[in-house]
Design an enzyme around this catalytic site. Structure first.
Site, PDB file in Angstrom:
ATOM      1  N   TYR A  17       0.839  -1.193   0.000  1.00 44.37           N
ATOM      2  CA  TYR A  17       0.000   0.000   0.000  1.00 44.37           C
ATOM      3  C   TYR A  17       0.880   1.252   0.000  1.00 44.37           C
ATOM      4  CZ  TYR A  17      -3.493  -3.436   1.566  1.00 44.37           C
ATOM      5  OH  TYR A  17      -4.298  -4.535   1.699  1.00 44.37           O
ATOM      6  N   HIS A  82       0.698 -11.940   1.087  1.00 42.60           N
ATOM      7  CA  HIS A  82      -0.369 -11.216   0.387  1.00 42.60           C
ATOM      8  C   HIS A  82      -1.083 -12.067  -0.662  1.00 42.60           C
ATOM      9  CE1 HIS A  82      -1.440  -6.717  -0.168  1.00 42.60           C
ATOM     10  NE2 HIS A  82      -2.495  -7.458  -0.346  1.00 42.60           N
TER      11      HIS A  82
END
Length: 168
Positions: A17, A82
């Site tokens: 992010y 992830h």
């Protein structure tokens, strides 16, 4: 910081992010909130995620250390892969194990795994130590109810939803 004031106690971020920018911003907000006595570290559950291209044993450890520096913390409560990538899951698990032994993470888990991925994970030594699988699950996207959710229920593994109320 306003979210912390409002009572948010689980914070989910990732090295992806903002290429670390979200972790930097969050680290500043947490440091300020702790210093101001608005919240205690023990009250926060912090989740972060490692990129698949950092999921080698050494890469997992180095990525976590970078995330901790950005977050200005000494521990991540739940550290997730992830999504699947090029590295063998056994390498990733060894990295998670090293991080746990050093006290840098409390728990580890995965994200975006389907049933076949979970079967492969659980077949590995230590694979049953997975704390959760974080997947897209919302009011409008409920396909996991047919296979993945029953699998996780059978294995007594919590499912962590992202975007639970959808988009927009």
């Amino acid at each position: 910081r306003e979210a912390l004031r409002m009572g948010y106690r689980l914070i989910d971020t990732a090295e992806m992010y903002g290429e670390g920018g979200a972790e930097n911003m969050l680290g500043d907000a947490l440091k300020q909130a702790f210093a101001a006595g608005e919240v205690q570290r023990e009250a926060i559950t912090l989740v972060s995620k490692v990129y698949p291209h950092h999921a080698s044993t050494r890469g997992v450890v180095e990525a976590c250390e970078r995330s901790l520096r950005r977050l200005k913390l000494d521990r991540i409560d739940l550290y997730l892969l992830h999504w699947r990538g090029e590295y063998a899951l056994s390498e990733t698990l060894e990295g998670f194990a090293q991080l746990q032994r050093r006290g840098l993470i409390r728990h580890w888990g995965v994200s975006n795994f389907d049933v076949s991925d979970m079967d492969e994970l659980f077949a590995l030594p230590g694979g049953g130590g997975c704390a959760t699988n974080q997947v897209y699950y919302s009011l409008e996207a409920r396909g996991i109810e047919h296979d993945l959710l029953p699998w996780q229920t059978r294995h007594q593994m919590p499912l962590m939803a992202y975007s639970p109320i959808g988009q927009g």
